[in-house]
Design a protein around this motif. Structure first.
Motif, PDB file in Angstrom:
ATOM      1  N   MET C 261      65.404   5.741  38.525  1.00  0.00           N
ATOM      2  CA  MET C 261      65.953   6.295  39.753  1.00  0.00           C
ATOM      3  C   MET C 261      66.856   7.491  39.445  1.00  0.00           C
ATOM      4  O   MET C 261      66.860   8.491  40.154  1.00  0.00           O
ATOM      5  CB  MET C 261      66.756   5.220  40.504  1.00  0.00           C
ATOM      6  CG  MET C 261      65.861   4.174  41.145  1.00  0.00           C
ATOM      7  SD  MET C 261      66.771   2.698  41.615  1.00  0.00           S
ATOM      8  CE  MET C 261      67.663   3.291  43.035  1.00  0.00           C
ATOM      9  N   LEU C 262      67.596   7.355  38.337  1.00  0.00           N
ATOM     10  CA  LEU C 262      68.451   8.457  37.915  1.00  0.00           C
ATOM     11  C   LEU C 262      67.608   9.665  37.537  1.00  0.00           C
ATOM     12  O   LEU C 262      67.909  10.797  37.902  1.00  0.00           O
ATOM     13  CB  LEU C 262      69.277   8.019  36.700  1.00  0.00           C
ATOM     14  CG  LEU C 262      70.759   8.319  36.736  1.00  0.00           C
ATOM     15  CD1 LEU C 262      71.468   7.505  35.699  1.00  0.00           C
ATOM     16  CD2 LEU C 262      71.013   9.774  36.464  1.00  0.00           C
ATOM     17  N   GLY C 263      66.517   9.409  36.853  1.00  0.00           N
ATOM     18  CA  GLY C 263      65.635  10.498  36.441  1.00  0.00           C
ATOM     19  C   GLY C 263      65.034  11.205  37.638  1.00  0.00           C
ATOM     20  O   GLY C 263      65.025  12.434  37.706  1.00  0.00           O
ATOM     21  N   GLU C 264      64.559  10.429  38.614  1.00  0.00           N
ATOM     22  CA  GLU C 264      63.965  11.045  39.798  1.00  0.00           C
ATOM     23  C   GLU C 264      65.008  11.748  40.632  1.00  0.00           C
ATOM     24  O   GLU C 264      64.732  12.748  41.284  1.00  0.00           O
ATOM     25  CB  GLU C 264      63.267   9.984  40.649  1.00  0.00           C
ATOM     26  CG  GLU C 264      61.974   9.498  40.034  1.00  0.00           C
ATOM     27  CD  GLU C 264      61.257   8.526  40.962  1.00  0.00           C
ATOM     28  OE1 GLU C 264      60.047   8.391  40.809  1.00  0.00           O
ATOM     29  OE2 GLU C 264      61.928   7.915  41.813  1.00  0.00           O
ATOM     30  N   GLY C 265      66.219  11.184  40.638  1.00  0.00           N
ATOM     31  CA  GLY C 265      67.261  11.750  41.483  1.00  0.00           C
ATOM     32  C   GLY C 265      67.877  13.004  40.916  1.00  0.00           C
ATOM     33  O   GLY C 265      68.630  13.703  41.600  1.00  0.00           O
ATOM     34  N   ARG C 266      67.561  13.295  39.662  1.00  0.00           N
ATOM     35  CA  ARG C 266      68.185  14.437  38.998  1.00  0.00           C
ATOM     36  C   ARG C 266      67.932  15.723  39.776  1.00  0.00           C
ATOM     37  O   ARG C 266      68.788  16.577  39.918  1.00  0.00           O
ATOM     38  CB  ARG C 266      67.592  14.545  37.601  1.00  0.00           C
ATOM     39  CG  ARG C 266      68.398  15.404  36.736  1.00  0.00           C
ATOM     40  CD  ARG C 266      67.809  15.435  35.377  1.00  0.00           C
ATOM     41  NE  ARG C 266      68.387  16.555  34.668  1.00  0.00           N
ATOM     42  CZ  ARG C 266      68.069  16.903  33.454  1.00  0.00           C
ATOM     43  NH1 ARG C 266      67.176  16.208  32.819  1.00  0.00           N
ATOM     44  NH2 ARG C 266      68.632  17.922  32.885  1.00  0.00           N
TER      45      ARG C 266
END
Lengths: 511, 306, 307
Positions: C261-266
């Motif tokens: 989720m962190l990766g996509e939210g970057r």
């Protein structure tokens, strides 16, 4: 204390050492452009990547180019062309063009370039593009004759899709050398290539045409979109492409850069393996393909995920291409009919398919639109498992080798040739490397369409072709893309309609 | 001293062999090496040829011998993606990683040493609790998150530093700080406990009894001897440091070995992955060895003891 | 009767003394607990996290996988444009963020505990073996330990995932198998120390088998040590799992995991920041709580533990 100091000193010395190679160029004479993925070679006929086409335009020249203002094909290295008869074209060439190694550009280079591309033993990817050309003859130093295999209506258009390479280089240096060392006649020369990191181009001060404003072009490879945007806003990059529509406000509000959009020739689709190139799969059945098209609410995706930046199409033929049929209406979402049809086709419990996806590169918002599509497909029982390949080279290779089925992301830029033939052949013709569709009826129409010079007849042929594609639900049709570019306020530049970025027309903006 | 050196060398050799076996096992036992080491579009004949070349019909130890003898000569196969020898690719990308690691180490020391000493001297005071709290919080912080936040603040918001890439000293600041912040908490606690331990030792008390000024006690005796456990652990932590560098590189698009490894994994370019893993492990082993040597030289107790 | 009365008095006195002792013992325990207040608070937080993870289907307000593009990028409830329906907002395809964070916690905790169980089991067995038997067994095991400790955890995980491919099962296996050397080192040292103690020697004299000695006599003394190490390792594994998922080499989307989720939210950090901020916060809070609890556990069980 002494120990710490010496450690620090050593560290500083090492640090200082590496800072040696400071760039010769300054900020003011360099324009910086970003790619998401690097090319594998500097030999444009040997690569199908959009990046290769763009790089080709900087270091090489073409016989003809598209004028962005009038959208017509105009002379470039060729000064004029004439059809002597149905199958012969004669071109006159410029006399003042020189290759970067000093040799003059002559008709012999044209012949050498095309001979190399057309030779099936060389296995160059550009071959399919120019397959209608049978032979090239040197008439004199600055005239050349092309003989085509039957009437070839796209001859002139396709002149914009082949760079001119040096006969001397082809003969003396050979294929391997040419992969890393481009020798062209273009406005820039390749100075340095740090593979997968950056390219540095320097202005060709002996260029026959108008000289670029910026002395250097630095092309940085930045795979993360978030980083590209951060670099654009912080001044590290001047031009980025394929900006996701929901990030446009970030760029426009930053005060440092702006966005520029343009409809482009590129059409997006999900290829379904009708031809069973990757093995047997449910999509060989037309009903299942129709189910896929009926399941997805494409209009909503364009509206909400792309913020309206997409043009719905009924088939992969783009609205800007010659032959587009505006009368053909695309599939409308119909979940009930889709479910019934899937059961009829013999899958009352749905199907499981592997879905290959890759980097955005040219399709902004790809990840998000994929997720929306996947969710819609699941509603009718098509369960997907995503299989992500993070670099464009391997992705394209898998497609080429027939391993990408049964369903994968694909888009096609037409090689910037504004004609239906430019997609019908490469992406929908039986047996072509990037086509997972095989329909003899369609092939007959495609072949007929590229063999007559009568534009009216061609238009009729293409209407028939699109009808077949639509009713046969060849692929999961998506939309014609709208390209979104991010441009620093330091420079003057606008989104190019043919998706070819030209750093040589970028000029600094006066404050 | 020589006996110690010899013993360490033997251990080094054993560990190196162990690493090569591990690297070999991962690729050749867990997966099909032919599928892994050849490009996807190699033809059937290529596959057959490679199978013979690797001697996959031969017993594992023969295969291992082929792999390790090749590796010793620097032959890890060709990166099929870039068509250059994997060894050269990895070596090219090594300097940025090393520089980043050293810079991170420097930052970690700059943060951890003063704080650790301070906390040790003012033990159980508010300052100590604060430092410990910061250390605990720092250990819990996922550094890839920290890196992203730094980019947003300093590159996008203030436009003071470049958002990514490599080349000038400015490019170093955020990655080095991120990496340093990763290592600083544990280093600080080690410094603190090391200094405390030393401060309690007899000769310190003796020095104090003799009336030597507190500052001198700290500076001359405590610090120098606290350095030993710190250097030892830092040396051992080099592996951790490299691990942190891997994370940092991916966030800042740093052109080092870590980003090459991640790209190669995405590309399924296994010769490069294998080469990178082996080379990095060897570097760690080398550093550990050097540290052991240095510490053994300084402190005879370590040489003689187990 | 006199004897009964006297007996009662004594009994009462003893009872009083016992109660008094008990009270002081309780007071002492409570005082210890107060000194470890941070650890207790952390334990409460962890209980809440674990609870929400286990009870996810009832606690989460939405299905974490249900896509609704018409409602994408909605901000958290307290901001302009947010609704109470989506407390933490929605992500880039309209999925409820709070539900995804809760379900992501499930994955993180599952991976963390499973991997630690695997590595602790392997590590303790190896450590016991090495410490107890010594000589050749010890040498072999310790060499293996040294080799594996040389590889940074991250590198080993990356290498194996490269070959096996990213998936939940593979992650747990990799993280579990890569981390056992840590336990072995410590357990071995303790075992060696315990080996020479009298009660062990007595056991040998009595003819107890090696296995019995190891598991009935040595192992119980190691439990607190193992518990503390394991607790702290769960935090480390969670961070590593997040990192692998962040790189796209761990849990694959659309399955929610804090890392991916962190990766996509970057990409959305600059306008829809909540998509990455809350998963990041979740990782931080969970890891911090586990670390605090682990430290407190160590201080509670054995303040002189060398960790």
């Amino acid at each position: 204390m002494g120990r710490l100091a010496s450690v620090a000193l050593v560290a500083l010395v090492i640090l200082g050492g590496l800072l040696g190679p400071a760039d010769a160029q300054t900020k003011d004479d360099t324009v910086v452009y970003a790619f998401q993925s690097d090319v594998q070679n500097w030999d444009p006929p040997n690569s199908v990547l959009r990046e290769s086409i763009i790089l080709g335009y900087h270091v090489f020249d073409h016989l003809a180019v598209r004028d962005l203002k009038t959208n017509r094909v105009v002379p470039h290295l060729a000064t004029s062309w004439k059809a002597l008869d149905d199958t012969t074209w004669e071109l006159k060439l410029r006399r003042d063009a020189r290759f970067h190694d000093g040799t003059k550009f002559t008709a012999r280079d044209v012949k050498a370039t095309f001979d190399r591309v057309l030779n099936p033993e060389n296995k160059l990817t550009a071959r399919g593009n120019h397959a209608k050309i049978k032979s090239i003859e040197v008439v004199d130093d600055y005239s050349v004759q092309f003989k085509t295999d039957g009437p070839y209506p796209l001859f002139v258009e396709r002149l914009t899709a082949q760079v001119m390479q040096s006969e001397k280089v082809i003969k003396e240096k050979g294929h391997e050398w040419m992969q890393d060392n481009p020798v062209g006649t273009g406005p820039y020369k390749l100075l340095k290539w740090n593979k997968k990191q950056e390219h540095l181009l320097v202005r060709n001060d002996d260029y026959w045409g108008s000289k670029p404003s910026f002395k250097y072009v630095r092309i940085r490879i930045i795979p993360e979109t978030a980083t590209q945007i951060a670099e654009l806003i912080s001044g590290g990059v001047d031009v980025i492409k394929a900006v996701p529509p929901d990030q446009m406000d970030v760029i426009n509000k930053s005060g440092q850069a702006r966005t520029s959009t343009s409809p482009i020739l590129r059409t997006a689709m999900l290829q379904l393996d009708q031809a069973a190139r990757s093995g047997p799969n449910p999509f060989t059945d037309r009903r299942v393909r129709q189910v896929a098209n009926l399941a997805v609410d494409v209009d909503a995706i364009i509206k909400f995920v792309l913020n309206g930046l997409g043009d719905r199409v009924a088939t992969p033929v783009n609205p800007m291409a010659f032959g587009f049929d505006p009368g053909l209406k695309p599939y409308k979402q119909d979940l009930d009919r889709a479910k019934k049809l899937l059961a009829e086709a013999g899958y009352p419990n749905g199907i499981d398919v592997r879905f290959r996806t890759g980097l955005e590169i040219v399709e902004p918002g790809l990840k998000q639109t994929n997720e929306a599509i996947v969710a819609d497909l699941a509603k009718v029982g098509i369960r997907t498992q995503q299989n992500y390949i993070g670099e464009v080279g391997p992705y394209v290779n898998q497609v080429k080798d027939g391993k990408a089925g049964p369903m994968f992301n694909w888009s096609w830029g037409y090689y910037s040739v504004f004609d239906a033939d430019a997609i019908l052949f490469d992406v929908l013709h039986c047996g072509e490397a990037y086509s997972y569709y095989c329909n003899k009826e369609l092939d007959a129409l495609t072949d007929a369409g590229r063999s007559t010079l009568d534009q009216k007849k061609r238009a009729e042929i293409y209407v028939k072709a699109q009808k077949i594609l639509f009713e046969d639900a060849a692929y999961l049709f998506k939309w014609g893309l709208r390209g979104v570019w991010g441009i620093s306020n330091r420079v003057n530049y606008e989104a190019p309609r043919d998706e070819i970025d030209r750093m040589f027309i970028v000029t600094p903006r006066k404050k | 001293m020589r006996r110690y050196l010899f013993r360490q060398l033997v251990q080094l050799a054993v560990v190196v062999v162990g690493i090569s076996i591990l690297a070999f096992a991962i690729l050749h036992v867990l997966g099909d090496p032919v599928l892994l080491l050849l490009p996807q579009n190699a033809g059937k004949e290529e596959f057959e040829r490679y199978r013979k070349l690797l001697g996959l019909d031969q017993p594992l130890y023969v295969q291992y011998w082929k792999f390790s003898s090749g590796a010793l000569q620097g032959d890890f196969g060709k990166s099929w993606y870039a068509d250059t020898p994997a060894f050269r690719l990895v070596l090219e990308r090594m300097p940025p990683t090393i520089y980043l690691t050293l810079a991170g180490l420097l930052v970690a020391l700059l943060i951890a040493l003063p704080l650790g000493i301070l906390a040790a001297l003012k033990r159980h005071s508010f300052v100590d609790t604060l430092c410990t709290a910061v250390a605990v919080a720092g250990q819990a912080m996922p550094i890839f998150w920290l890196g992203i936040m730094l980019i947003i603040i300093f590159a996008v918001q203030f436009r003071a530093l470049p958002a990514s890439g490599y080349g000038t000293w400015k490019h170093f600041l955020m990655p080095a700080f991120t990496l340093g912040a990763f290592l600083a908490p544990i280093t600080m606690r080690l410094v603190r406990s090391g200094v405390i331990e030393v401060m309690n030792m007899e000769y310190i008390k003796t020095a104090r009894a003799k009336g030597v000024g507190e500052r001198m006690v700290v500076a001359k005796h405590a610090f120098r001897n606290a350095c030993i456990p710190v250097i030892t652990v830092l040396g051992l932590q080099f592996g951790q440091l490299l691990g942190g560098a891997i994370v940092t590189e991916t966030v800042f698009a740093w052109p080092g070995v870590a980003t090459l490894t991640v790209e190669s994994i995405r590309n399924q370019d296994f010769p490069v992955v294998q080469c990178a893993v082996v080379l990095l492990a060897l570097i760690i082993v080398a550093v550990n060895f050097i540290v052991d040597m240095i510490v053994g030289f300084i402190d005879p107790r370590i040489r003689v003891g187990a | 009767m006199k004897t009964a009365g006297a007996g009662n008095e004594v009994a009462l006195k003893n009872l009083a003394a016992a109660v008094a002792l008990d009270a002081t013992a309780t007071r002492a325990s409570l005082r210890r607990l107060w000194r470890l207040k941070w650890g207790v608070a952390a334990a409460v937080v962890i209980l809440m996290i674990v609870g929400s993870a286990v009870l996810a289907p009832w606690v989460a307000t939405h299905d974490p996988l249900s896509v609704n593009i018409r409602n994408r990028l909605a901000p958290p409830a307290w901001m302009d444009g947010g609704t109470p329906r989506h407390l933490l907002g929605t992500d880039q395809v309209g999925r409820d963020l709070l539900s995804r964070v809760i379900y992501g916690g499930r994955i993180s905790l599952a991976v963390g505990t499973s991997a630690v169980l695997i590595s602790a089991s392997i590590g303790v067995l190896m450590g016991l073996g090495a410490g107890y038997f010594g000589s050749r067994v010890d040498w072999t095991i310790m060499t293996l330990v040294n080799v594996m400790l040389t590889f940074p955890f991250v590198l080993l995980a990356l290498a194996v995932i490269a070959v096996l491919g990213p998936s939940l099962m593979n992650m747990i296996i990799v993280l579990g198998v890569a981390d056992w050397p840590l336990y072995t080192r410590v357990i071995r040292a303790e075992t060696m120390a315990l080996r020479e103690r009298e009660f062990i020697l007595a056991g040998r004299a009595l003819g107890m088998s090696h296995l019995r000695i190891m598991f009935r006599q040595i192992f119980p003394n190691l439990v607190s040590l193992i518990v503390v190490i394991a607790t702290l390792q769960v935090a480390r594994v969670i961070i590593l799992e997040s990192f692998l998922s962040f790189l796209g080499l761990g849990i694959q989307p659309p399955t929610p995991a804090w890392g991916n989720m962190l990766g996509e939210g970057r990409l959305y950090m600059l306008n829809s920041w909540w998509i990455a901020a809350f998963p990041g916060l979740a990782i931080f809070v969970t890891t911090l709580a586990i670390n605090l609890m682990g430290n407190a556990l160590r201080d509670w069980l054995d303040p002189h533990m060398k960790l």
